[in-house]
Design a protein around this motif. Structure first.
Motif, PDB file in Angstrom:
ATOM      1  N   PHE A 249      11.197   2.391   7.875  1.00 50.04           N
ATOM      2  CA  PHE A 249      10.145   2.034   6.790  1.00 50.04           C
ATOM      3  C   PHE A 249      10.178   3.295   5.773  1.00 50.04           C
ATOM      4  O   PHE A 249      10.242   2.715   4.541  1.00 50.04           O
ATOM      5  CB  PHE A 249       8.822   2.143   7.523  1.00 50.04           C
ATOM      6  N   ALA A 250      10.159   4.394   5.980  1.00 51.94           N
ATOM      7  CA  ALA A 250      10.168   5.630   4.865  1.00 51.94           C
ATOM      8  C   ALA A 250      11.468   5.433   4.140  1.00 51.94           C
ATOM      9  O   ALA A 250      11.562   5.777   2.744  1.00 51.94           O
ATOM     10  CB  ALA A 250      10.017   6.730   5.597  1.00 51.94           C
ATOM     11  N   ASN A 251      12.566   5.207   4.833  1.00 54.12           N
ATOM     12  CA  ASN A 251      13.864   5.416   4.178  1.00 54.12           C
ATOM     13  C   ASN A 251      13.945   3.980   3.320  1.00 54.12           C
ATOM     14  O   ASN A 251      14.634   4.171   2.242  1.00 54.12           O
ATOM     15  CB  ASN A 251      14.990   5.435   5.005  1.00 54.12           C
ATOM     16  N   LYS A 252      13.752   2.993   3.696  1.00 52.80           N
ATOM     17  CA  LYS A 252      13.851   1.798   2.938  1.00 52.80           C
ATOM     18  C   LYS A 252      12.814   1.712   1.635  1.00 52.80           C
ATOM     19  O   LYS A 252      13.477   1.258   0.779  1.00 52.80           O
ATOM     20  CB  LYS A 252      13.364   0.514   3.864  1.00 52.80           C
ATOM     21  N   HIS A 253      11.760   2.254   1.907  1.00 56.03           N
ATOM     22  CA  HIS A 253      10.957   2.252   0.520  1.00 56.03           C
ATOM     23  C   HIS A 253      10.977   3.622  -0.205  1.00 56.03           C
ATOM     24  O   HIS A 253       9.984   3.769  -0.927  1.00 56.03           O
ATOM     25  CB  HIS A 253       9.542   1.695   0.910  1.00 56.03           C
ATOM     26  N   GLN A 254      11.820   4.302   0.332  1.00 56.64           N
ATOM     27  CA  GLN A 254      11.730   6.088  -0.298  1.00 56.64           C
ATOM     28  C   GLN A 254      10.421   6.477  -0.345  1.00 56.64           C
ATOM     29  O   GLN A 254       9.661   6.858  -1.248  1.00 56.64           O
ATOM     30  CB  GLN A 254      12.555   5.798  -1.662  1.00 56.64           C
ATOM     31  N   LEU A 255       9.763   6.595   0.894  1.00 57.67           N
ATOM     32  CA  LEU A 255       8.313   7.217   0.653  1.00 57.67           C
ATOM     33  C   LEU A 255       8.393   8.515   1.039  1.00 57.67           C
ATOM     34  O   LEU A 255       9.249   9.128   1.846  1.00 57.67           O
ATOM     35  CB  LEU A 255       7.829   6.673   2.050  1.00 57.67           C
ATOM     36  N   PRO A 256       7.718   9.428  -0.297  1.00 57.96           N
ATOM     37  CA  PRO A 256       7.987  11.086  -0.088  1.00 57.96           C
ATOM     38  C   PRO A 256       6.956  11.445   0.419  1.00 57.96           C
ATOM     39  O   PRO A 256       6.969  12.806   0.676  1.00 57.96           O
ATOM     40  CB  PRO A 256       7.816  11.236  -1.620  1.00 57.96           C
TER      41      PRO A 256
ATOM     42  N   GLN B 257       0.723  -1.000  -0.005  1.00 56.82           N
ATOM     43  CA  GLN B 257       0.039   0.196  -0.002  1.00 56.82           C
ATOM     44  C   GLN B 257       0.729   1.260   0.152  1.00 56.82           C
ATOM     45  O   GLN B 257       0.715   2.187  -0.772  1.00 56.82           O
ATOM     46  CB  GLN B 257      -0.789   0.109   1.190  1.00 56.82           C
ATOM     47  N   ALA B 258       1.786   1.176   0.797  1.00 56.18           N
ATOM     48  CA  ALA B 258       2.830   2.418   0.942  1.00 56.18           C
ATOM     49  C   ALA B 258       3.637   2.713  -0.288  1.00 56.18           C
ATOM     50  O   ALA B 258       3.527   3.753  -0.840  1.00 56.18           O
ATOM     51  CB  ALA B 258       3.640   2.145   2.139  1.00 56.18           C
ATOM     52  N   CYS B 259       4.064   1.702  -0.878  1.00 55.48           N
ATOM     53  CA  CYS B 259       4.723   1.752  -2.287  1.00 55.48           C
ATOM     54  C   CYS B 259       3.854   2.046  -3.366  1.00 55.48           C
ATOM     55  O   CYS B 259       4.045   2.804  -4.411  1.00 55.48           O
ATOM     56  CB  CYS B 259       5.396   0.523  -2.409  1.00 55.48           C
ATOM     57  N   SER B 260       2.475   1.654  -3.296  1.00 57.05           N
ATOM     58  CA  SER B 260       1.525   2.199  -4.416  1.00 57.05           C
ATOM     59  C   SER B 260       1.276   3.514  -4.238  1.00 57.05           C
ATOM     60  O   SER B 260       1.272   4.315  -5.292  1.00 57.05           O
ATOM     61  CB  SER B 260       0.242   1.490  -4.244  1.00 57.05           C
ATOM     62  N   PHE B 261       1.151   4.083  -3.024  1.00 61.53           N
ATOM     63  CA  PHE B 261       0.992   5.653  -2.740  1.00 61.53           C
ATOM     64  C   PHE B 261       2.375   6.275  -3.131  1.00 61.53           C
ATOM     65  O   PHE B 261       2.076   7.307  -3.928  1.00 61.53           O
ATOM     66  CB  PHE B 261       0.696   6.039  -1.154  1.00 61.53           C
ATOM     67  N   ARG B 262       3.408   5.779  -3.048  1.00 61.41           N
ATOM     68  CA  ARG B 262       4.731   6.340  -3.312  1.00 61.41           C
ATOM     69  C   ARG B 262       4.867   6.292  -5.071  1.00 61.41           C
ATOM     70  O   ARG B 262       5.031   7.432  -5.562  1.00 61.41           O
ATOM     71  CB  ARG B 262       5.822   5.576  -2.872  1.00 61.41           C
ATOM     72  N   ASP B 263       4.479   5.109  -5.681  1.00 59.90           N
ATOM     73  CA  ASP B 263       4.645   5.067  -6.885  1.00 59.90           C
ATOM     74  C   ASP B 263       3.546   6.310  -7.914  1.00 59.90           C
ATOM     75  O   ASP B 263       3.835   6.718  -8.846  1.00 59.90           O
ATOM     76  CB  ASP B 263       4.306   3.793  -7.419  1.00 59.90           C
ATOM     77  N   GLN B 264       2.358   6.633  -6.862  1.00 62.98           N
ATOM     78  CA  GLN B 264       1.385   7.400  -7.639  1.00 62.98           C
ATOM     79  C   GLN B 264       1.338   8.973  -6.958  1.00 62.98           C
ATOM     80  O   GLN B 264       0.714   9.478  -7.388  1.00 62.98           O
ATOM     81  CB  GLN B 264       0.042   6.936  -7.542  1.00 62.98           C
ATOM     82  N   TYR B 265       2.414   9.050  -6.134  1.00 63.12           N
ATOM     83  CA  TYR B 265       2.553  10.369  -5.289  1.00 63.12           C
ATOM     84  C   TYR B 265       2.242  11.563  -6.183  1.00 63.12           C
ATOM     85  O   TYR B 265       1.737  12.590  -5.954  1.00 63.12           O
ATOM     86  CB  TYR B 265       3.794  10.385  -4.486  1.00 63.12           C
ATOM     87  N   GLU B 266       3.074  11.498  -7.405  1.00 63.03           N
ATOM     88  CA  GLU B 266       3.206  12.557  -8.252  1.00 63.03           C
ATOM     89  C   GLU B 266       1.545  12.981  -8.721  1.00 63.03           C
ATOM     90  O   GLU B 266       1.122  14.156  -9.100  1.00 63.03           O
ATOM     91  CB  GLU B 266       4.080  12.552  -9.419  1.00 63.03           C
ATOM     92  N   ASP B 267       0.702  11.984  -9.202  1.00 62.34           N
ATOM     93  CA  ASP B 267      -0.601  11.723  -9.434  1.00 62.34           C
ATOM     94  C   ASP B 267      -1.494  12.735  -8.294  1.00 62.34           C
ATOM     95  O   ASP B 267      -2.147  13.399  -8.694  1.00 62.34           O
ATOM     96  CB  ASP B 267      -1.352  10.652  -9.729  1.00 62.34           C
ATOM     97  N   PHE B 268      -0.975  12.250  -7.034  1.00 59.91           N
ATOM     98  CA  PHE B 268      -1.880  12.996  -6.009  1.00 59.91           C
ATOM     99  C   PHE B 268      -1.414  14.470  -6.093  1.00 59.91           C
ATOM    100  O   PHE B 268      -2.313  15.468  -5.600  1.00 59.91           O
ATOM    101  CB  PHE B 268      -1.389  12.218  -4.733  1.00 59.91           C
ATOM    102  N   LYS B 269       0.037  14.778  -6.264  1.00 63.24           N
ATOM    103  CA  LYS B 269       0.385  16.147  -5.969  1.00 63.24           C
ATOM    104  C   LYS B 269      -0.246  17.008  -7.125  1.00 63.24           C
ATOM    105  O   LYS B 269      -0.580  17.970  -6.888  1.00 63.24           O
ATOM    106  CB  LYS B 269       1.920  16.185  -5.983  1.00 63.24           C
ATOM    107  N   ALA B 270      -0.310  16.324  -8.293  1.00 63.50           N
ATOM    108  CA  ALA B 270      -1.037  16.933  -9.515  1.00 63.50           C
ATOM    109  C   ALA B 270      -2.509  17.493  -9.292  1.00 63.50           C
ATOM    110  O   ALA B 270      -2.846  18.336  -9.876  1.00 63.50           O
ATOM    111  CB  ALA B 270      -0.700  16.066 -10.781  1.00 63.50           C
ATOM    112  N   LEU B 271      -2.916  16.611  -8.433  1.00 63.88           N
ATOM    113  CA  LEU B 271      -4.235  16.639  -8.085  1.00 63.88           C
ATOM    114  C   LEU B 271      -4.563  17.867  -6.987  1.00 63.88           C
ATOM    115  O   LEU B 271      -5.694  17.994  -6.459  1.00 63.88           O
ATOM    116  CB  LEU B 271      -5.225  15.460  -7.918  1.00 63.88           C
ATOM    117  N   GLY B 272      -3.448  18.350  -6.648  1.00 64.43           N
ATOM    118  CA  GLY B 272      -3.355  19.245  -5.432  1.00 64.43           C
ATOM    119  C   GLY B 272      -3.602  18.547  -3.725  1.00 64.43           C
ATOM    120  O   GLY B 272      -4.175  19.315  -3.093  1.00 64.43           O
ATOM    121  N   ALA B 273      -3.460  17.411  -3.859  1.00 63.13           N
ATOM    122  CA  ALA B 273      -3.508  16.541  -2.397  1.00 63.13           C
ATOM    123  C   ALA B 273      -2.306  16.230  -2.148  1.00 63.13           C
ATOM    124  O   ALA B 273      -1.385  16.029  -2.596  1.00 63.13           O
ATOM    125  CB  ALA B 273      -4.509  15.235  -3.024  1.00 63.13           C
TER     126      ALA B 273
END
Length: 150
Positions: free
Chosen positions: A81-88, A49-65
């Motif tokens: 956890f954040a460092n290991k999976h590079q969670l932005p 789940q966290a990695c899916s949010f990471r992989d689509q984080y730019e989509d969320f940002k583009a929608l202003g979220a």
């Protein structure tokens, strides 16, 4: 009382992975937000789940979220956890479960496991979607779907 669609996101404070005190007032009511509660760092579904949010984080940002992940894990666990999976995105430690209780997040599996629930609020801080499912990846799809309509 559990939050419902149409309710305002309550104010909360917690320590983020930078060791800073995060105050929800800095985001809630200013931009759209996706707040997801998950059971535990480094478990299979939570990591997916966290990695899916990471992989689509730019989509969320583009929608202003902004995306905020919350679990009862320790700050140390969140940092690893954040460092290991590079969670932005923002990860918050809710070890005393005050935030979980303020939102009314239910437990899963006969009350044994902290629930996996996602809340999407508009730029006014009003809840537009509450999605509760043990499947992690569906949360990302549902959140993006509702954000595109706001």
């Amino acid at each position: 009382m559990a939050l419902k669609v149409g309710d305002r996101i309550p104010n909360f404070k917690a320590i983020d992975t930078k060791g800073d005190l995060f105050d929800s007032d800095t985001i809630i009511g200013k931009k759209a937000v996706v707040i997801y509660f998950y059971p535990k760092d480094n478990t299979r579904v939570c990591t997916e789940q966290a990695c899916s949010f990471r992989d689509q984080y730019e989509d969320f940002k583009a929608l202003g979220a902004e995306v905020i992940g919350i679990s009862g894990d320790s700050l140390k666990s969140h940092i690893e956890f954040a460092n290991k999976h590079q969670l932005p995105f923002i990860l918050l430690s809710d070890s005393d479960k005050k935030i979980r209780k303020a939102f009314g997040v239910p437990n899963d599996y006969f009350g044994l496991v902290p629930g996996r629930t996602t809340y999407v609020a508009d730029k006014n801080g009003i809840v537009q979607l509450i999605f509760d499912s043990t499947s992690g990846k569906i949360h990302i799809e549902k959140a993006l779907e509702i954000l595109k309509t706001m």
